[in-house]
Design a protein around this motif. Structure first.
Motif, PDB file in Angstrom:
ATOM      1  N   LEU A  90       0.857  -1.182   0.000  1.00 13.24           N
ATOM      2  CA  LEU A  90       0.000   0.000   0.000  1.00 13.24           C
ATOM      3  C   LEU A  90       0.896   1.236   0.000  1.00 13.24           C
ATOM      4  O   LEU A  90       1.902   1.275   0.715  1.00 13.24           O
ATOM      5  CB  LEU A  90      -0.905   0.021   1.231  1.00 13.24           C
ATOM      6  CG  LEU A  90      -2.327  -0.559   1.053  1.00 13.24           C
ATOM      7  CD1 LEU A  90      -2.248  -2.042   0.751  1.00 13.24           C
ATOM      8  CD2 LEU A  90      -3.173  -0.301   2.288  1.00 13.24           C
ATOM      9  N   SER A  91       0.505   2.220  -0.791  1.00 12.80           N
ATOM     10  CA  SER A  91       1.292   3.449  -0.835  1.00 12.80           C
ATOM     11  C   SER A  91       1.120   4.232   0.461  1.00 12.80           C
ATOM     12  O   SER A  91       0.151   4.023   1.210  1.00 12.80           O
ATOM     13  CB  SER A  91       0.837   4.317  -2.010  1.00 12.80           C
ATOM     14  OG  SER A  91      -0.468   4.818  -1.775  1.00 12.80           O
ATOM     15  N   LYS A  92       2.037   5.147   0.727  1.00  9.80           N
ATOM     16  CA  LYS A  92       1.967   5.939   1.958  1.00  9.80           C
ATOM     17  C   LYS A  92       0.715   6.809   1.968  1.00  9.80           C
ATOM     18  O   LYS A  92       0.092   6.996   3.016  1.00  9.80           O
ATOM     19  CB  LYS A  92       3.224   6.793   2.093  1.00  9.80           C
ATOM     20  CG  LYS A  92       4.463   5.977   2.425  1.00  9.80           C
ATOM     21  CD  LYS A  92       5.655   6.872   2.726  1.00  9.80           C
ATOM     22  CE  LYS A  92       6.869   6.037   3.122  1.00  9.80           C
ATOM     23  NZ  LYS A  92       8.049   6.882   3.451  1.00  9.80           N
ATOM     24  N   ASP A  93       0.330   7.340   0.805  1.00  6.07           N
ATOM     25  CA  ASP A  93      -0.888   8.148   0.732  1.00  6.07           C
ATOM     26  C   ASP A  93      -2.115   7.310   1.060  1.00  6.07           C
ATOM     27  O   ASP A  93      -3.021   7.749   1.781  1.00  6.07           O
ATOM     28  CB  ASP A  93      -1.025   8.769  -0.659  1.00  6.07           C
ATOM     29  CG  ASP A  93      -0.022   9.878  -0.910  1.00  6.07           C
ATOM     30  OD1 ASP A  93       0.538  10.396   0.089  1.00  6.07           O
ATOM     31  OD2 ASP A  93       0.212  10.219  -2.076  1.00  6.07           O
ATOM     32  N   ALA A  94      -2.157   6.084   0.518  1.00  8.82           N
ATOM     33  CA  ALA A  94      -3.296   5.198   0.771  1.00  8.82           C
ATOM     34  C   ALA A  94      -3.365   4.836   2.257  1.00  8.82           C
ATOM     35  O   ALA A  94      -4.453   4.813   2.850  1.00  8.82           O
ATOM     36  CB  ALA A  94      -3.172   3.936  -0.069  1.00  8.82           C
TER      37      ALA A  94
END
Length: 539
Positions: free
Chosen positions: A327-331
């Motif tokens: 998972l991306s940091k933004d997500a």
């Protein structure tokens, strides 16, 4: 000497070297008298053996007690191969066992030396419980409430084997339950497990029944479950679980009905909305957040399992585990922000009002008002449940004082059946353990002490009338009444004490003078009233 003949070779006390070749050349009479010695010929390492006065009446070696096999005069191998299943006289199993390099019991561990002189540990295995009479009465009281509430809501009782296929519980990597299974290989080389929960067994049975069962299915069960987990207050390795499940209803009316049944149970045992509440959310909330960031659906279940650990491990660890599933940091930041939402209004502002998650949650809260339990429930986006099969609404019952772990939990699992090769049906259900609710009742001072209650205690006043007393007891039991028959010649003082202890309603005395007239004496213990009655008219 045996029957006046020369002693047979194996009755002498001198060491005899045993190996495969030596046993293969053994005399036919040896193999006829002791066919299971073939086992030693094919499985044991060459080792000296002192045969200690075996006679024609000696038991086969495989039946010797463990302490004999490890006697200081013997040197039997403790190899697992020495525990092979009994062999037939034609020696066919020997070859199969030898070729396979194993015994007939694949997973049988080596026999351990048992010291029969030591006392047995009187405590049950760690994480399990005994149920002496007073605790068994409490358990029966609890289970009876489970069953009566289920039946009030029109559910039928079912049960499943405690032992199931291990594959039934190995669904998704990362689930806590995989590491908590009591699993092993049985004698048929099958991987099996003690059931850790009931829902997979339900799914298996529904698939097995197929279209022979009309929808909707409304079943309940109260069964024993096993999980090898860290024990805390209200958490044991062996526990009993009450499950109610609805199969074939796609609408959130199913979840609303299930929560209503749990609330009804709480009210019956004296628990109020001030003691307990329900946190409610939907996994579709997370789906909508993750889909915004184009996170593959294959990662969704893994993310839910990680999020379910919130409050159990530090938040930094949660973030690290979410990063490991790509998972991306933004997500991750957006997801964790959504999980802090405690209001449906705020959730609608975040996600909009057109998605399924908000729509279904609003419908459930509306139904709660109609059912009359709206004050019991609250929205909490952090609730996701730790099992991979949940797909929609999820809920947990919690102690408002925060002293105990979740009391119960459940939700929707519309895609569970396809996990086992069946056709998916809409489904929802809950599990409710027996340990936490007992702790909660103790906390609130509501734990009952169900007394032992016996209708009659029957006692003879003369040792010669013990048979007559037994006949009176049989007459009453034949009429469906509980009877405690005094089996020994005891003084009346002892009988009255016992009557008090078992909460007997009346005392029936069989005396010589009365019995000669076909009568018995009756004493109503609550009032002290006494009278005589004909045995045939005794009710």
């Amino acid at each position: 000497m045996l029957f006046g003949k020369k002693p047979l070779p194996w009755t002498e006390k001198k060491p005899l070297p045993i190996c495969r070749c030596a046993m293969a050349a053994a005399t036919p009479s040896l193999l006829i008298l002791h066919p299971r010695l073939i086992l030693f010929a094919t499985t044991l390492r060459p080792t000296p053996l002192i045969c200690h006065q075996f006679s024609l009446h000696s038991p086969p070696l495989s039946r010797l007690p463990v302490r004999f096999a490890h006697n200081k005069h013997h040197s039997f191998s403790t190899s697992p191969l020495a525990t092979a299943t009994p062999l037939s006289a034609d020696n066919s199993n020997v070859n199969e066992t030898t070729r396979a390099g194993r015994s007939g019991s694949i997973s049988s561990p080596p026999h351990q030396v048992v010291d029969y002189s030591q006392k047995v540990d009187v405590n049950p295995p760690k994480g399990t419980r005994d149920f002496p009479p007073e605790e068994m009465r409490l358990r029966n009281w609890l289970f009876q409430n489970f069953k009566e509430v289920s039946q009030l809501f029109g559910f039928e009782e079912v049960d499943y084997p405690v032992l199931e296929s291990e594959a039934l519980y190995i669904r998704k990597a990362g689930e806590e339950i995989r590491d908590q299974l009591y699993c092993f290989e049985d004698r048929g080389n099958r991987r099996v497990a003690l059931r850790p929960e009931l829902t997979p067994s339900l799914a298996r049975l529904v698939i097995q029944k197929g279209k022979s069962v009309a929808l909707p299915i409304k079943w309940f069960a109260v069964g024993q479950c096993w999980r090898y987990e860290r024990m805390t207050r209200g958490r044991r390795r062996e526990h009993y679980q009450w499950n109610m499940d609805i199969i074939g209803v796609p609408d959130v009316t199913g979840e609303a009905e299930l929560i209503s049944s749990i609330v009804t149970f709480f009210k019956r045992i004296g628990i109020t909305e001030k003691d307990v509440g329900f946190k409610i959310s939907s996994r579709k909330v997370l789906q909508e957040v993750l889909s915004f960031y184009s996170v593959p659906e294959s990662l969704f279940a893994k993310a839910c399992i990680i999020i379910d650990k919130m409050g159990k491990i530090p938040m930094e660890e949660i973030k690290k585990e979410l990063e490991l599933v790509e998972l991306s940091k933004d997500a991750i930041e957006d997801l964790l922000q959504v999980l802090t939402i405690k209001s449906l209004t705020e959730l609608e502002e975040k996600l909009g009002g057109t998605g399924e998650a908000v729509s279904e949650l609003k419908q459930l809260f509306s139904l709660a008002e109609k059912f009359g339990y709206s004050e019991w429930i609250q929205f909490d986006a952090s609730v996701v449940r730790g099992l991979a099969y949940y797909t929609g609404i999820v809920f947990e019952g919690f102690d408002r004082e925060g002293k105990l772990r979740a009391i119960c939990g459940g939700g929707r699992y519309d895609r569970l059946l396809s996990t086992f090769g069946g056709d998916d049906l809409p489904a929802c259900g809950f599990g409710f353990g027996d340990a936490v609710i007992i702790e909660l009742l103790k906390e609130r001072g509501l734990l009952p002490e169900p007394p032992l209650e016996i209708e009659n205690i029957v006692c003879s006043l003369d040792p010669n009338l013990q048979g007559a007393a037994a006949m009176v007891a049989s007459v009453l039991r034949g009429k469906g009444q509980c009877v405690d028959l005094v089996l020994e010649n005891k003084p009346l003082k002892w009988v009255f004490k016992r009557a008090t202890r078992i909460n007997a309603r009346r005392l029936i005395l069989v005396g010589s003078a009365e019995w000669e007239r076909g009568m018995v004496g009756v004493k109503i213990l609550s009032t002290g009233e006494q009278y005589e009655v004909n045995v045939d008219e005794l009710q």
